[in-house]
Design a protein around this motif. Structure first.
Motif, PDB file in Angstrom:
ATOM      1  N   ILE A 434       0.883  -1.180   0.000  1.00  0.00           N
ATOM      2  CA  ILE A 434       0.000   0.000   0.000  1.00  0.00           C
ATOM      3  C   ILE A 434       0.912   1.220   0.000  1.00  0.00           C
ATOM      4  N   ASP A 435       1.004   1.845  -1.161  1.00  0.00           N
ATOM      5  CA  ASP A 435       1.976   2.932  -1.275  1.00  0.00           C
ATOM      6  C   ASP A 435       1.280   4.286  -1.382  1.00  0.00           C
ATOM      7  N   GLU A 436       0.181   4.431  -0.668  1.00  0.00           N
ATOM      8  CA  GLU A 436      -0.572   5.676  -0.754  1.00  0.00           C
ATOM      9  C   GLU A 436      -1.254   5.887   0.596  1.00  0.00           C
ATOM     10  N   LEU A 437      -1.275   7.125   1.055  1.00  0.00           N
ATOM     11  CA  LEU A 437      -1.965   7.393   2.322  1.00  0.00           C
ATOM     12  C   LEU A 437      -3.383   7.860   2.031  1.00  0.00           C
ATOM     13  N   PRO A 438      -4.308   7.673   2.974  1.00  0.00           N
ATOM     14  CA  PRO A 438      -5.670   8.170   2.763  1.00  0.00           C
ATOM     15  C   PRO A 438      -5.646   9.675   2.470  1.00  0.00           C
ATOM     16  N   PRO A 439      -6.635  10.146   1.709  1.00  0.00           N
ATOM     17  CA  PRO A 439      -6.628  11.560   1.321  1.00  0.00           C
ATOM     18  C   PRO A 439      -6.756  12.477   2.529  1.00  0.00           C
ATOM     19  N   GLY A 440      -6.271  13.676   2.368  1.00  0.00           N
ATOM     20  CA  GLY A 440      -6.460  14.679   3.410  1.00  0.00           C
ATOM     21  C   GLY A 440      -5.400  14.629   4.498  1.00  0.00           C
ATOM     22  N   ARG A 441      -4.529  13.625   4.437  1.00  0.00           N
ATOM     23  CA  ARG A 441      -3.478  13.582   5.449  1.00  0.00           C
ATOM     24  C   ARG A 441      -2.491  14.699   5.166  1.00  0.00           C
ATOM     25  N   GLN A 442      -2.169  15.460   6.214  1.00  0.00           N
ATOM     26  CA  GLN A 442      -1.200  16.529   6.010  1.00  0.00           C
ATOM     27  C   GLN A 442       0.165  16.051   6.446  1.00  0.00           C
ATOM     28  N   LYS A 443       1.168  16.682   5.892  1.00  0.00           N
ATOM     29  CA  LYS A 443       2.530  16.314   6.267  1.00  0.00           C
ATOM     30  C   LYS A 443       2.687  16.563   7.775  1.00  0.00           C
ATOM     31  N   ILE A 444       3.341  15.642   8.445  1.00  0.00           N
ATOM     32  CA  ILE A 444       3.626  15.865   9.867  1.00  0.00           C
ATOM     33  C   ILE A 444       4.871  16.735   9.927  1.00  0.00           C
ATOM     34  N   ASP A 445       4.699  17.975  10.398  1.00  0.00           N
ATOM     35  CA  ASP A 445       5.867  18.847  10.478  1.00  0.00           C
ATOM     36  C   ASP A 445       6.803  18.342  11.554  1.00  0.00           C
ATOM     37  N   THR A 446       8.057  18.192  11.187  1.00  0.00           N
ATOM     38  CA  THR A 446       9.013  17.597  12.112  1.00  0.00           C
ATOM     39  C   THR A 446      10.147  18.568  12.410  1.00  0.00           C
ATOM     40  N   TYR A 447      10.452  18.706  13.688  1.00  0.00           N
ATOM     41  CA  TYR A 447      11.535  19.613  14.104  1.00  0.00           C
ATOM     42  C   TYR A 447      12.504  18.855  14.975  1.00  0.00           C
ATOM     43  N   SER A 448      13.767  19.238  14.871  1.00  0.00           N
ATOM     44  CA  SER A 448      14.723  18.656  15.816  1.00  0.00           C
ATOM     45  C   SER A 448      15.411  19.803  16.556  1.00  0.00           C
ATOM     46  N   VAL A 449      15.368  19.730  17.884  1.00  0.00           N
ATOM     47  CA  VAL A 449      15.921  20.828  18.686  1.00  0.00           C
ATOM     48  C   VAL A 449      16.746  20.246  19.837  1.00  0.00           C
TER      49      VAL A 449
END
Ligand SMILES: Nc1ncnc2c1ncn2[C@@H]1O[C@H](COP(=O)(O)OP(=O)(O)OP(=O)(O)O)[C@@H](O)[C@H]1O
Length: 684
Positions: A434-449
């Protein structure tokens, strides 16, 4: 001499040496010859002392110029030997090996090979390897010399000599088992040549050619072994041919969402498998949150509507319960009876559910490995699904399947693996992706601090909590230890209570009883708990779409695949989600991991990078993923050879499915040997 002869039949293997060899898992001549070098030292160029290159390994032939000396240096003994040739002199030095003093005779000639430095106003060769020069008799002089991995108290010298003896005794008698057509097509060296040159390469080129053949051989045999098992199973076992179910359309239409194209494709593949009388053995691989659970439900639906029972096994009680609670309501609408079997049921509850399973009153059972216990019997088991299968072994899977009469098998995994590698890991299965995510998923913003940002991160979490969302905080350990300043779940929870006053914080870790864990998870799922501080027990499969923040402390402690899995616990619904990685580590590997996490949300991309950073051994965690110890192939570096080996394997099985032709006879023996010795025990 045969490859299967015991290793003690080789000259030089006495009782003591045998014990040490056994510790290295070397029992036969074959084991010894397949104990491959870790690296090589090129001693083909012998230098004059006057031409020596500093800070490099040099090989010289020199006479002992003065009697060797043992000198006390602090607590250690330094052995110092003066070496001369007609161009100059230097000192060979060793620490802590005073017996070496007696090894050298004045004015005798030896070959020395070691790193040369200029220290304390002297030219020194540090702990060189040495060998007496006997004209025409030197095995290890002026050539490329192998260095072996773990030698378990056997010196390089001894192991080199033993392998040399073995090669002499088997000289060119090793019987080629790769058929000529394969060797021709893929330009592979002859067996004897390869084994000789992997240990004592005549040149760089011959090493390359030898290695290529042995890498091919290793991957080819493994792949062939896996595919043969698959073929054999297909042949031996006839399964159920499930009939198409018209009600399935209603079931799918009744779901709160439409299937993605990828989900639809996988459902079609499963339907086709299930309708044939071949036993289905299919792996569904999907990135985190790609929607594997509903695919399982569809397959179960088909089985039940064909009057068979289905079972779905998950690695933890939390996950089993989640599947049960999530799927029960939609299945019940279609008069399907479900049940949950886990270790923490009371005796009475257990007896009750076992009875219902045995009598066929329950159509679908969800559960943990409690399902594979002897007292679990089905009336008519038609479909077995295991979730996150790398946590189960082949055996556990087989025990569950044996509770039915060749039921179809579906395995779900969220570990994204590049396809070529998936083929070698799960070569006994068909693979759906399954190489597709359900519609409407937003990118998870990722930060490293770094940790100086922790306070600001808390403020950010508060903002999310105020808008009704929930947060995960991951710490690597359960209890605080003195040695490591790692954030531990218990003390962390205490510490942040003050910071997040008014919010309900709970913790979760692997040492808790399943019932307690369950209670906490339920609290988090229904929104009573706002912040869940947890170890990685949360890693796989947990689905709480309202959680939008994943804070990971000591992020340097986790591998990329694990970080990706953890991050996948958020971004599972319609809300924008965030992942914050806190680390004070400045190591290169950590920095690289953080960079990748920030850059992409795609599991397949991440796994490729992880492979590059860590190498396949660690990436797969050999045991966890059931990858056998590869002796020479490197799944990352040798990917192109792997592809060729896979191609050759398909071709061989297409032309001769059971390897019955004369030219494949020896190959077949080798494959069977591999299956018996290695593959059967893998936790594929
Ligand atoms: N086609 C779809 N459209 C919208 N939402 C979907 C679709 N398929 C699944 N979902 C929802 O997406 C979420 C994730 O699905 P699921 O739990 O099956 O993921 P998963 O593949 O098992 O992921 P993981 O490996 O992380 O557990 C669930 O809330 C599910 O209801």
């Amino acid at each position: 001499m045969n490859l299967s002869d015991p290793v003690e039949s080789i000259k030089g293997v006495g009782e003591q040496t045998l014990k040490k060899l056994n510790k290295l898992n070397i029992y036969t001549v074959e084991d010894l010859l397949y104990h491959f070098p870790r690296e090589y030292e090129d001693r083909s160029t012998v230098r004059k002392i006057s031409e020596i290159e500093y800070n490099e390994v040099n090989t010289i032939i020199a006479k002992i110029g003065m009697l060797p000396q043992n000198i006390k240096k602090g607590r250690q003994i330094l052995t110092k030997v003066n070496l001369r040739d007609d161009s100059g002199s230097l000192f060979a030095v060793w620490f802590g090996q005073p017996y070496l003093k007696k090894q050298f005779q004045l004015n005798e000639t030896y070959l020395f090979s070691g790193k040369v430095t200029y220290k304390y106003g002297q030219i020194q060769m540090e702990s060189p390897d040495y060998e007496k020069v006997i004209e025409d008799k030197n095995i290890f002089t002026r050539r490329i010399i192998p260095l072996y991995p773990s030698t378990y108290k056997l010196s390089q010298k001894i192991i080199r000599q033993l392998i040399h003896n073995a090669l002499e005794e088997t000289q060119n008698q090793l019987i080629e088992f790769l058929p000529l057509w394969i060797r021709k097509k893929y330009q592979l060296a002859d067996y004897n040549y390869a084994i000789n040159n992997i240990h004592f390469p005549e040149s760089d080129h011959s090493y390359f050619v030898a290695r290529n053949r042995l890498v091919f051989e290793e991957l080819f045999l493994l792949q062939l072994g896996l595919m043969s098992i698959k073929k054999q199973m297909e042949q031996e076992r006839k399964g159920f041919a499930f009939k198409p179910i018209s009600e399935l359309e209603d079931f799918i239409r009744g779901l709160p969402f439409e299937l993605t194209k990828a989900q639809q494709r996988v459902v079609d593949e499963i339907k086709e498998d299930m309708s044939s009388d071949k036993v289905m053995n299919r792996l569904v691989q999907g990135d985190v949150g790609s929607g594997k659970t509903i695919i399982a439900a569809i397959a179960l639906f088909i089985a039940v509507k064909n009057n068979y029972q289905g079972v779905m096994m998950a690695p933890t009680e939390v996950l089993a319960t989640q599947h049960y609670q999530g799927l029960m309501p939609i299945l019940e609408q279609f008069n399907i009876k479900t049940g949950l079997l886990t270790g923490s049921l009371t005796k009475k509850q257990k007896e009750n559910i076992l009875k219902q399973i045995a009598e066929g009153d329950i159509d679908i059972v969800f559960g943990t490995h409690a399902l594979i216990q002897e007292n679990v019997a089905f009336k008519s088991l038609g479909l077995v699904i295991t979730d996150e299968q790398h946590r189960f072994g082949v055996r556990q899977r087989t025990i569950l399947s044996d509770k039915g009469n060749n039921p179809d098998v579906l395995i779900m995994t969220a570990t994204p693996i590049p396809r070529t590698l998936a083929l070698i890991l799960y070569g006994d299965l068909d693979i759906s992706i399954i190489d597709e995510l359900p519609p409407g998923r937003q990118k998870i913003d990722t930060y490293s601090v770094d940790s100086s940002y922790r306070h600001r991160v808390y403020q950010f979490i508060k903002k999310e909590l105020m808008s009704g969302r929930q947060a995960y905080i991951i710490c690597p350990m359960v209890e605080e230890s003195d040695e490591q300043e790692l954030q531990s779940v218990l003390s962390y929870t205490e510490k942040i209570k003050h910071e997040f006053e008014g919010y309900h914080i709970s913790y979760l870790h692997g040492k808790m009883k399943p019932k307690e864990k369950q209670k906490i998870m339920e609290g988090f799922l229904n929104g009573e708990i706002h912040i869940l501080v947890s170890t990685t027990v949360i890693e796989v499969g947990v689905n709480v779409p309202n959680a939008t923040i994943m804070l990971i402390e000591n992020a340097e402690r986790f591998g990329l695949a694990q970080l990706h899995q953890l991050r996948g616990r958020v971004g599972r619904g319609k809300f924008k989600s965030y992942c914050i990685l806190i680390t004070d580590s400045k190591s290169k590997v950590t920095m690289e991991r953080m960079k990748v996490m920030k850059k992409t949300n795609n599991g397949f991309e991440i796994s490729e990078t992880d492979l590059q950073i860590r190498g396949p051994g660690e990436f797969f965690g050999t045991r966890q993923h059931g990858l056998p110890d590869l002796k020479i192939a490197n799944l990352y570096k040798d990917i192109s050879v792997l592809k060729k080996a896979q191609e050759a394997c398909l071709e061989a099985l297409n032309m001769d499915p059971y390897l019955e032709r004369e030219e494949h006879k020896l190959l077949k023996n080798k494959v069977n040997q591999l299956i018996n010795e290695k593959i059967k025990d893998l936790s594929l």
